[in-house]
Scaffold this motif. Structure first.
Motif, mmCIF file in Angstrom:
data_model
loop_
_atom_site.group_PDB
_atom_site.id
_atom_site.type_symbol
_atom_site.label_atom_id
_atom_site.label_comp_id
_atom_site.label_asym_id
_atom_site.label_seq_id
_atom_site.Cartn_x
_atom_site.Cartn_y
_atom_site.Cartn_z
ATOM 1 N N ASP A 20 0.821 -1.221 0.000
ATOM 2 C CA ASP A 20 0.000 0.000 0.000
ATOM 3 C C ASP A 20 0.856 1.273 0.000
ATOM 4 O O ASP A 20 0.407 2.330 0.399
ATOM 5 C CB ASP A 20 -0.963 -0.006 1.187
ATOM 6 C CG ASP A 20 -0.250 0.037 2.531
ATOM 7 O OD1 ASP A 20 0.978 -0.175 2.558
ATOM 8 O OD2 ASP A 20 -0.922 0.297 3.544
ATOM 9 N N LYS A 21 2.106 1.152 -0.494
ATOM 10 C CA LYS A 21 2.989 2.312 -0.588
ATOM 11 C C LYS A 21 3.404 2.551 -2.034
ATOM 12 O O LYS A 21 3.622 1.617 -2.790
ATOM 13 C CB LYS A 21 4.266 2.097 0.231
ATOM 14 C CG LYS A 21 4.088 2.211 1.714
ATOM 15 C CD LYS A 21 5.431 2.155 2.408
ATOM 16 C CE LYS A 21 5.243 2.260 3.904
ATOM 17 N NZ LYS A 21 6.528 2.205 4.608
ATOM 18 N N TYR A 43 -1.721 11.337 -6.557
ATOM 19 C CA TYR A 43 -2.937 11.354 -5.752
ATOM 20 C C TYR A 43 -3.986 10.388 -6.302
ATOM 21 O O TYR A 43 -4.725 9.766 -5.536
ATOM 22 C CB TYR A 43 -3.497 12.769 -5.666
ATOM 23 C CG TYR A 43 -4.791 12.823 -4.881
ATOM 24 C CD1 TYR A 43 -4.763 12.764 -3.492
ATOM 25 C CD2 TYR A 43 -6.024 12.911 -5.523
ATOM 26 C CE1 TYR A 43 -5.940 12.797 -2.756
ATOM 27 C CE2 TYR A 43 -7.198 12.936 -4.808
ATOM 28 C CZ TYR A 43 -7.157 12.875 -3.419
ATOM 29 O OH TYR A 43 -8.317 12.892 -2.700
ATOM 30 N N ASN A 44 -4.047 10.256 -7.610
ATOM 31 C CA ASN A 44 -5.030 9.346 -8.233
ATOM 32 C C ASN A 44 -4.794 7.889 -7.859
ATOM 33 O O ASN A 44 -5.636 7.039 -8.133
ATOM 34 C CB ASN A 44 -5.049 9.509 -9.748
ATOM 35 C CG ASN A 44 -5.720 10.806 -10.163
ATOM 36 O OD1 ASN A 44 -6.519 11.368 -9.420
ATOM 37 N ND2 ASN A 44 -5.379 11.294 -11.339
ATOM 38 N N HIS A 45 -3.691 7.590 -7.217
ATOM 39 C CA HIS A 45 -3.412 6.237 -6.734
ATOM 40 C C HIS A 45 -3.833 6.061 -5.274
ATOM 41 O O HIS A 45 -3.486 5.070 -4.632
ATOM 42 C CB HIS A 45 -1.920 5.910 -6.884
ATOM 43 C CG HIS A 45 -1.514 5.647 -8.290
ATOM 44 N ND1 HIS A 45 -1.303 6.658 -9.190
ATOM 45 C CD2 HIS A 45 -1.302 4.480 -8.950
ATOM 46 C CE1 HIS A 45 -0.953 6.141 -10.357
ATOM 47 N NE2 HIS A 45 -0.952 4.818 -10.239
ATOM 48 N N ASN A 46 -4.600 7.018 -4.745
ATOM 49 C CA ASN A 46 -4.935 6.979 -3.318
ATOM 50 C C ASN A 46 -5.811 5.792 -2.930
ATOM 51 O O ASN A 46 -5.877 5.443 -1.759
ATOM 52 C CB ASN A 46 -5.557 8.303 -2.854
ATOM 53 C CG ASN A 46 -6.924 8.549 -3.467
ATOM 54 O OD1 ASN A 46 -7.378 7.818 -4.349
ATOM 55 N ND2 ASN A 46 -7.575 9.603 -3.006
ATOM 56 N N THR A 47 -6.476 5.167 -3.869
ATOM 57 C CA THR A 47 -7.248 3.959 -3.522
ATOM 58 C C THR A 47 -6.329 2.744 -3.402
ATOM 59 O O THR A 47 -6.642 1.802 -2.701
ATOM 60 C CB THR A 47 -8.341 3.679 -4.567
ATOM 61 O OG1 THR A 47 -7.745 3.567 -5.855
ATOM 62 C CG2 THR A 47 -9.384 4.787 -4.570
ATOM 63 N N CYS A 49 -2.852 3.162 -2.658
ATOM 64 C CA CYS A 49 -1.725 3.463 -1.780
ATOM 65 C C CYS A 49 -2.156 4.386 -0.645
ATOM 66 O O CYS A 49 -2.790 5.410 -0.873
ATOM 67 C CB CYS A 49 -0.615 4.147 -2.570
ATOM 68 S SG CYS A 49 -0.097 3.220 -4.007
ATOM 69 N N ARG A 50 -1.766 4.011 0.537
ATOM 70 C CA ARG A 50 -2.062 4.841 1.709
ATOM 71 C C ARG A 50 -0.916 5.806 2.007
ATOM 72 O O ARG A 50 -1.078 6.773 2.730
ATOM 73 C CB ARG A 50 -2.331 3.952 2.915
ATOM 74 C CG ARG A 50 -3.542 3.058 2.735
ATOM 75 C CD ARG A 50 -3.800 2.199 3.947
ATOM 76 N NE ARG A 50 -3.823 2.925 5.209
ATOM 77 C CZ ARG A 50 -4.892 3.558 5.715
ATOM 78 N NH1 ARG A 50 -6.022 3.542 5.041
ATOM 79 N NH2 ARG A 50 -4.819 4.188 6.871
ATOM 80 N N GLU A 51 0.254 5.512 1.461
ATOM 81 C CA GLU A 51 1.430 6.323 1.753
ATOM 82 C C GLU A 51 2.267 6.484 0.493
ATOM 83 O O GLU A 51 2.368 5.569 -0.317
ATOM 84 C CB GLU A 51 2.268 5.623 2.836
ATOM 85 C CG GLU A 51 3.431 6.420 3.339
ATOM 86 C CD GLU A 51 4.183 5.698 4.454
ATOM 87 O OE1 GLU A 51 5.376 6.004 4.615
ATOM 88 O OE2 GLU A 51 3.597 4.838 5.151
ATOM 89 N N VAL A 52 2.861 7.656 0.354
ATOM 90 C CA VAL A 52 3.749 7.943 -0.775
ATOM 91 C C VAL A 52 5.089 8.409 -0.223
ATOM 92 O O VAL A 52 5.139 9.267 0.664
ATOM 93 C CB VAL A 52 3.156 9.041 -1.693
ATOM 94 C CG1 VAL A 52 4.123 9.381 -2.825
ATOM 95 C CG2 VAL A 52 1.806 8.631 -2.240
#
Length: 194
Positions: A20-21, A43-47, A49-52
């Motif tokens: 999820d990163k 940001y569009n990967h927020n579903t 990934c919970r962390e960047v």
């Protein structure tokens, strides 16, 4: 890899997903619009990934445009080491863009390499440095670590004096002028792919 290009706005990111990163290994952008586009892509990967985690140069401007910096962490992680092995040859190899003709005796302390330990007469003449070890008094003192930081353009002479707890009167004006001509602080970015 994500590449952004439209109407002169260019940039790219190299990234990978791990659980999820999202890890952004490299980021480059020509202007703020390119950066915003890439942040939107992230940001569009927020579903997913919970962390960047974004690796970027220490002087990157990304920190200035984050909506909520309280939820962000900035960590500086040095990953590369360098060292001057032969001070005399290193200095002689430099091309200096200066019309100054100066010289100074500088004591360099190197606890591991005796060739680098001692007083060196450093002379700037016709954009070249002449360097020789001398048995003489000195006009300034630095460790080889500080000289390496200067060589990598990480610091300038004023910062070298500060981090070595030296006052300007402990270092002659000639040394300061000479080192200002030789060493320029720059914003370097070297990624780990090299």
């Amino acid at each position: 890899m994500y590449i952004h290009e439209d109407e002169g706005n260019q940039g790219y990111i190299i990234y990978f997903l791990n659980g999820d990163k999202m890890f952004v290994r490299e980021i480059f952008y020509k202007n703020i619009n390119s950066l915003k586009s890439m942040l939107k892509f992230i940001y569009n990967h927020n579903t997913q990934c919970r962390e960047v985690v974004i690796s970027s140069p220490v002087n990157d401007k990304i920190r200035f445009i984050l909506d909520n910096p309280k939820t962000s962490q900035i960590k500086i992680k040095p990953f590369m080491m360098g060292r001057i092995i032969n001070l005399e040859n290193y200095l002689k190899s430099l091309d200096i863009n200066s019309n100054l003709n100066l010289d100074a005796n500088v004591y360099i302390e190197d606890q591991f390499l005796s060739e680098n330990n001692g007083v060196f007469n450093i002379k700037l003449n016709n954009n070249k440095l002449e360097v020789k070890k001398v048995d003489s008094d000195y006009d300034g003192y630095f460790t080889i670590n500080t000289m390496t930081q200067l060589a990598f353009s990480y610091i300038d002479i004023e910062e070298a004096l500060l981090i070595n707890d030296r006052k300007e009167n402990e270092c002659s004006e000639n040394v300061i002028k000479l080192f200002n001509a030789i060493f320029k602080k720059k914003k370097n970015y070297i990624n780990e792919y090299i």
